[in-house]
Design an enzyme around this catalytic site. Sequence first.
Site, short mmCIF file in Angstrom:
data_model
loop_
_atom_site.label_atom_id
_atom_site.label_comp_id
_atom_site.label_asym_id
_atom_site.label_seq_id
_atom_site.Cartn_x
_atom_site.Cartn_y
_atom_site.Cartn_z
N ASP A 1 1.14 -1.14 -4.92
CA ASP A 1 -0.13 -0.47 -4.82
C ASP A 1 -0.96 -0.80 -5.90
O ASP A 1 -0.60 -1.10 -7.00
CB ASP A 1 -0.05 1.30 -4.49
CG ASP A 1 -1.21 2.03 -4.15
OD1 ASP A 1 -0.83 2.40 -2.82
OD2 ASP A 1 -2.06 2.21 -4.53
N SER A 2 -2.37 -0.67 -5.68
CA SER A 2 -3.41 -0.99 -6.72
C SER A 2 -3.61 0.22 -7.54
O SER A 2 -4.27 0.08 -8.59
CB SER A 2 -4.60 -1.41 -6.01
OG SER A 2 -5.09 -0.58 -5.32
N ASN B 1 -3.09 -5.83 -6.42
CA ASN B 1 -3.88 -6.10 -5.10
C ASN B 1 -3.00 -6.65 -4.00
O ASN B 1 -2.53 -7.59 -4.13
CB ASN B 1 -5.18 -6.92 -5.38
CG ASN B 1 -5.80 -7.21 -4.24
OD1 ASN B 1 -5.62 -7.97 -3.38
ND2 ASN B 1 -7.00 -6.24 -4.20
N ALA B 2 -3.19 -6.11 -2.82
CA ALA B 2 -1.94 -6.24 -1.94
C ALA B 2 -2.43 -7.64 -1.25
O ALA B 2 -1.56 -8.38 -1.07
CB ALA B 2 -2.05 -5.15 -0.84
N CYS C 1 -5.04 3.06 10.29
CA CYS C 1 -5.47 4.29 10.51
C CYS C 1 -7.08 4.33 10.71
O CYS C 1 -7.59 5.37 10.69
CB CYS C 1 -5.28 5.23 9.12
SG CYS C 1 -5.89 4.60 7.52
N PHE D 1 0.73 -1.26 0.11
CA PHE D 1 -0.16 0.10 0.00
C PHE D 1 0.84 1.23 0.00
O PHE D 1 0.68 1.96 0.71
CB PHE D 1 -0.77 -0.05 1.19
CG PHE D 1 -1.96 -1.20 1.40
CD1 PHE D 1 -3.11 -1.07 0.57
CD2 PHE D 1 -1.51 -2.31 2.24
CE1 PHE D 1 -3.79 -2.29 0.74
CE2 PHE D 1 -2.50 -3.20 2.50
CZ PHE D 1 -3.52 -3.46 1.76
N ASP E 1 0.80 -0.53 5.30
CA ASP E 1 0.23 0.81 5.58
C ASP E 1 -1.16 0.82 4.82
O ASP E 1 -1.18 1.66 3.85
CB ASP E 1 1.00 2.03 5.36
CG ASP E 1 0.21 3.35 5.58
OD1 ASP E 1 -0.42 3.43 6.62
OD2 ASP E 1 0.88 4.40 5.08
#
Length: 409
Positions: free
Chosen positions: A266-267, A292-293, A353, A245, A313
Amino acid sequence: MPTDRPGSTLRPAKSKRTEIPAGPKAVISVRGANRLKSGHVWVYRSDVLSAGDAAPGAVVAVADARGRFWGSALYSSSSQIALRMISSGPVRDFPGLLRERVRNALAYREKLVHDTDAYRLVFSEADFLPGLIVDRYNDILSLQILTQAIDAEPVRAALVAELSAQLKPAAISERVDAHIRELEMLPARESGLFVGEKTSTMFTMNGVRFHFDIREGQKTGAFLDQRENYAAAAQHAHGEALDVFCYQGAFALHLAKTCSRVTGVDSSRPALEVADRNALLNQREIAWMEANAFDLLKDYSVARRQYDTIVLDPPAFAKTRKNLETALRGYKELNLRALKMLRTGGILVTCSCSYHVSEGEFLEVVTDAARDAHRTVRLIEKRTQAKDHPILLAVPETNYLKCLVLSVT
């Protein structure tokens, strides 16, 4: 709760047997009053007994059913957070109070922010300006206006005038969140410039340089709340690193200072394109992957790919409390895969987050993942958001970012 007197002290709301100021008034329930008594600054719509003829975005006097005065609040006619307290006393000049609060917020950062020209200047409730976000990217300021009261034209004018006078930026831009404006029943508005013509610049965090464009990125442009965590990750990172990410490459570029090889995943192709420009700006060789992670980590884990440092993240998985269980499962899967992929002595930097995922729940998820992965994990650092994103102890919603730096054997 602050008052509108210049230089006034900040204190929790406390009911007073005093004359309620003339003008719009909201009457709150016992539960709403108890919430204010605890130090919180929100009253939900279910705890507003009446709001009379208060206009959307008005400053209203807040009283309970017994006639006790609790202070002044910004009223929203549409949000579930109907009242956001701004003062324990009357407010006669809200634009003037806003200008004072902006000056106070800037002064607060002068003591705390170092080694960067990009940081948060105003953090909504945490700076006693609910519904307002102001971020600095070198010579450009980026705003988000999230409530009816801050959206009023006299308030906008006072805000722009004060920021211009204090900081003299090349430009002031607004990043519009269409969904928030819809929820607040505000008219549609395009993102754009308030002041100046400059739309792009470069900024620096911890000696790493980044591109900024008012037309690109999420929220106000970058994730400044992780600024101090970027530096912490670089301090402990080593060997071959994977940044999952990665967005526009902030963690990856910091890891490149100390790691032999860095891959960012990252996507979002637009985000990776900015990340690549940032790498060129810093003369770093980083491999960027659009993927896709979850799928990538699953494939790499099965294939027994190994790294010395991994950063996780992800975006907020739990934007509401009802998404909590799904979010916890997502965090566990990510951390389980990453823990299986780390070499002995490896470093895992894992973040959440999501406000609705507490620190305790996040630690429990990572602990469970380590047990299932048959890894021993030691906590090197337990971190939160950068100091320019203040945390009000009585307002837990201001404390949302969790960042763990872990040693894995």
